[in-house]
Every structure is written in structure tokens, then in C-alpha cells.
Scaffold this motif. Sequence first.
Motif, PDB file in Angstrom:
ATOM      1  N   UNK A 187       0.593  -1.204  -0.111  1.00  0.00           N
ATOM      2  CA  UNK A 187       0.330  -0.229  -0.510  1.00  0.00           C
ATOM      3  C   UNK A 187       1.161   1.032  -0.527  1.00  0.00           C
ATOM      4  N   UNK A 188       2.396   1.105   0.886  1.00  0.00           N
ATOM      5  CA  UNK A 188       3.103   3.013   0.376  1.00  0.00           C
ATOM      6  C   UNK A 188       3.395   3.305  -0.943  1.00  0.00           C
ATOM      7  N   UNK A 189       3.650   1.488  -1.300  1.00  0.00           N
ATOM      8  CA  UNK A 189       4.407   1.581  -2.344  1.00  0.00           C
ATOM      9  C   UNK A 189       3.431   2.440  -3.743  1.00  0.00           C
ATOM     10  N   UNK A 190       2.614   2.028  -3.613  1.00  0.00           N
ATOM     11  CA  UNK A 190       1.460   2.514  -4.539  1.00  0.00           C
ATOM     12  C   UNK A 190       1.418   3.669  -4.148  1.00  0.00           C
ATOM     13  N   UNK A 191       0.723   4.393  -2.832  1.00  0.00           N
ATOM     14  CA  UNK A 191       0.613   5.007  -2.402  1.00  0.00           C
ATOM     15  C   UNK A 191       1.832   6.583  -3.119  1.00  0.00           C
ATOM     16  N   UNK A 192       2.635   5.554  -2.948  1.00  0.00           N
ATOM     17  CA  UNK A 192       4.344   6.686  -3.307  1.00  0.00           C
ATOM     18  C   UNK A 192       4.211   7.311  -4.784  1.00  0.00           C
ATOM     19  N   UNK A 193       3.565   5.684  -5.477  1.00  0.00           N
ATOM     20  CA  UNK A 193       3.379   6.238  -7.291  1.00  0.00           C
ATOM     21  C   UNK A 193       2.699   7.066  -6.926  1.00  0.00           C
ATOM     22  N   UNK A 194       1.334   7.726  -6.761  1.00  0.00           N
ATOM     23  CA  UNK A 194       0.675   8.672  -6.770  1.00  0.00           C
ATOM     24  C   UNK A 194       1.469  10.056  -6.627  1.00  0.00           C
TER      25      UNK A 194
END
Length: 560
Positions: A86-93
Motif C-alpha cells: 500500500x505504501x509503494x502504491x501510495x508513493x506512485x501517486x
Amino acid sequence: MSFQPQQPPRPHSEPGTRNWRWQVRQPWLLGLVLACGVLIGANPFRPSSQNPDLTARGYLKFKEILSYIDRDYVDSVNTEELSDYAITRMLERLDPHSVFIPAKQQQQASSFLQSDYDGIGVEFNTFRDTVTVVAPLSEGPAEQAGLQPGDRILAVDGQAVSGVHFTMQDLFSKLRGPRGSRVQLQLLRRGLPRPITVAVTRNRIPNSSVDVAYMVDNQTGYLKISRFASGTYDEFKAALGDLRRQGLTRLVLDLRGNPGGYLDRATKIADEFIGGTKKIVYTEGKGDQYDTQTYSRVAGEFEDGTLVVLVDEGSASAAEVLAGALQDHDRALLVGRRTFGKGLVQQPIALNDGSELRLTIARYYTPSGRSIQKSYGRGLADYEQELQKRSRNGEYFHADSIHFADSLRYRTGRGRVVYGGGGIMPDLFVARDTSAQSGYYLKLQSLNLVREFALSYYQDHKTELEALRFEQFGEQFRISDTQLQLLATRAIQSGLPTNAAGLRRCAPLLRTQLKAHIARSAYGKAAYFRVLNHDDAEMQQALNAIREPGNTALLGLAGQ
């Protein structure tokens, strides 16, 4: 990920850091290598929030959902892995270079910027599922224990590593360890009837980021920096000093394929070339917490000598800071192709569980005011495909395929027009060698056949090669048509069909690559680069420019 197709991946260094950028396959590693491009200072990260209520609500919502999943979801799940995802996908934003590094991967990620490690000191490659020594590092434990190019490593401390499914990371973890500890290697050596066992005592091994430095002629030096690691500046100073003692008055600085690293190492190197008190780079972040300005301030080692810098699409971040500063101050002639285009600064933040957040906290600008960060508004997938788009658009082969908006126009100190907004455009464009894009050539490389053939040739002709000085080898040695046909035959045996047209197309490049790899085994790393550079288009363009007294473009840039 290959930033420099003309120069194929070199052998693995034992801990996997020296040539780490060539090993990237997983998406998180791809992002990480480029996120490593600019790391600044050791300032503690001071958390603050412009909207604490929203931040608190978001945190509580995430915690609540994760608790429900852990308690009630139908199957057992690893909530830590879910959280990391979830953190990884959040940072992609946010942007392509903010990245989260889980604790178990943090050591591997950090090793990219280390200047030494504990291990045995050996370069190796995998040929036909067999781990093979390419070269023991000079004066390292492996060399002292008697390891030789071509030795096949069958087992490490009794565990088989050849002919089995064994990842490079698994092998790295077995070869490295605390200095003073011993590792047992079972080796198969050509000419011996059965395997031998060699004990190697680990020691501290330098992990150089200055790949090579040598004199091309009695005035011209060549120096290649592969990344900006913790010891890069000291390595650079030592190499430059050695070249100066050999008569250096003009330098080719090679930043091709350099993905970046510590910003302050790059700016300190820029200071060695730029005289007076001149701006090298500045950064702007949220508020003024991360606003910085860096100026030249020391009496540099090479402020007046003629300077040419090689760049390409693999030159990123800190490498672009250095190249941009030299170009903006009209201090160097840039030769090659447009650089990657990364102008975001990451702050490394250690988290409580041993993981790390590298968060974009500022943008950097060259002295003329250029931001060279390329657009990432269309998302991460589109951003990661940008280099492939350049190839499809013909940019690697034709300078007129590159277009910059007038709004991105800036001027150097002497009034030359330069552009921002997507990498740094060199002063002299050099097209990429099209033979490097040959499908047949790429398949030969992917099967490791070129390096395997070169190592086998070295072993078969070791006595003859040792009788030659490198200068004789460089002048006299040629890869014959017969040897190319032998390589093609080995390719057929490895499942690569005959392709006469493909072989003809890439034959000149193959001759250079084979000769370079043979020279690496016989004469060392510097010999490898000497052979490659002799037929390298960008290098030859740089030498033509640096040696031609009537080259008004170069004369206009030289000196202060």
C-alpha cells in the motif's frame, strides 16, 4: 535495464553493487536506481503537516482497514507485506522517484552507494548455469588465494551453486561476510582432472565508482565515473592527480550510464573544474526548509584545462547536475545524447523497522535556472517507457528528432542557448550505434555467449597473450571471420538459429566486444576500456573535438 547498449553488462562484482544498475529487473529496483540519483545531506527529516486533521483521519482509516483484514479476512494474510504494498502504491501517486524500501531490501539498496564491502573480491558471470570467475580483483583475497579467470565455482561452503536454481543475490550473500572470516570454494579449473577446494579469507574490498582513468596520449586523459557514491570524490581526486602527474592538459570525463548518487559528491567534483565563486546548483522545496544554493569555492585541480564530458540517456540526476553546471558556465563541451531528465531531490528517511523512505523534498535547478526533470504527469508506466519512446521517435539516431518548447529556453554565461524540461542536450550530438540494436546481437548478449567465448579464447591462448604487452595486443590482435563463425556455431548449440545477415550487421561491434573482454582477462580493467573506447563513436568524437585547434566551438568553451 541497459543504459549503454554499446557497452554490454560487465561481470557481476561479488556483492552486486559495482555493476548493480545492470542487474535491475524488478520494478521496485528500477525505481530505486533512479531514485538514488540525488541524495542530499544528513539533515534530519522533521515531520510537519499543512493539514494535520486530514493526515490523522487518513492514518486512522488505514489502521482500521488493516485491522479488519487481519482479524476477519477469509484467508490468512501477511499484513506487513500488505502495508508495504500500500505504501509503494501510495508513493506512485506522488512522483516516479519517491520510493519505499522494505527492511529486507534496504541493505542491498544502500550498497549501491557504498565505497567498499567485506568479501572475497571477485568478478564473475554465469555461463550455462555455471558460475565462472571472470577476474579476481587485483590484490584482493581471491587473487591471493590463487583464483584464476575461467575457474568455475561449483560450491560455496559445501552448497552447490552451479547447475541449480541459485539467484545472484543468494550467491552474493554467501560470498560476502565479515572480514577475517573464511569461505570454502569448490572450483573446477581447466587442465585439472577433478575439482579443487580453495579457502579464501574475506577482507575489505574497495568498490570503486571511478571505473578507470588513463592517458589516451601525452596530453589527453580519460576518466569514467559510474555513480556518485560515498568515496567518489576522493577516488576522483586521486585519479585526476595521477593523470596530472602524467602530463594531463585536456580531459574526457565519461558520465554515460551514470544514474547519479550523492549530490554533494557531484558538486564537489564540479568545483574542481569551475573557478571563482559561481553557482553550481540550487534546490527549491516546500517553504524554505530544503531550499539550498551551492557555489564553487575551492581552488580546483583542473579549472583551466580543456574539458569534454560524455553523456547519454543513462546519465541521470547527480550526473546531470555536474554536466548542467559545466555547460551553463561554458566550462565544458558536452558530447553524446540527451540525458535522462531527473531533477528531483530525495531525502533518505530511516524508519523504525529498518525500512527506508526516500521522499522527494525538492527540485534542483542548473545555474541558468533550468529544471531538467521530464514530465511525469501521465503516470509511472508512461514515465518508465519514455526512453523507449525516444528510440521509436528516432531521437537516438537523429538530432533533429528532438524538439524543445521555446518556454524552456535558457542561456549560458556566454549567451549560448540551452534547454530545460527533459534532460540536458549535449553540444555535439552522436547517434547511437545501430548495430547495438540488432536482434541477433542482443540475443548473443542475453545468452552470455560473447563473454563466454572471450573467456574461453583467453584460456586457450593464455601463454601467447601473456607474451604480448598490451600495446602489442592493441595493435596486432584482431578477431577473425573464422572466430566469428565459431561464435555463431556456439550460438546454434545454445538454441540461437543461424542468422548470417544479423551476424554481418553486428560483426564490427562483436569484434570490439570480444577483443575488449579478452583484454580484460589478460591485462586488466583499464585494457577493457581502452579497447572499447578505440572504436567508440562518442569517445572518438570527443577526441576529435579536443584535439582540433581549429574547432571554434571547443575553443569558445575552454578555460574561464
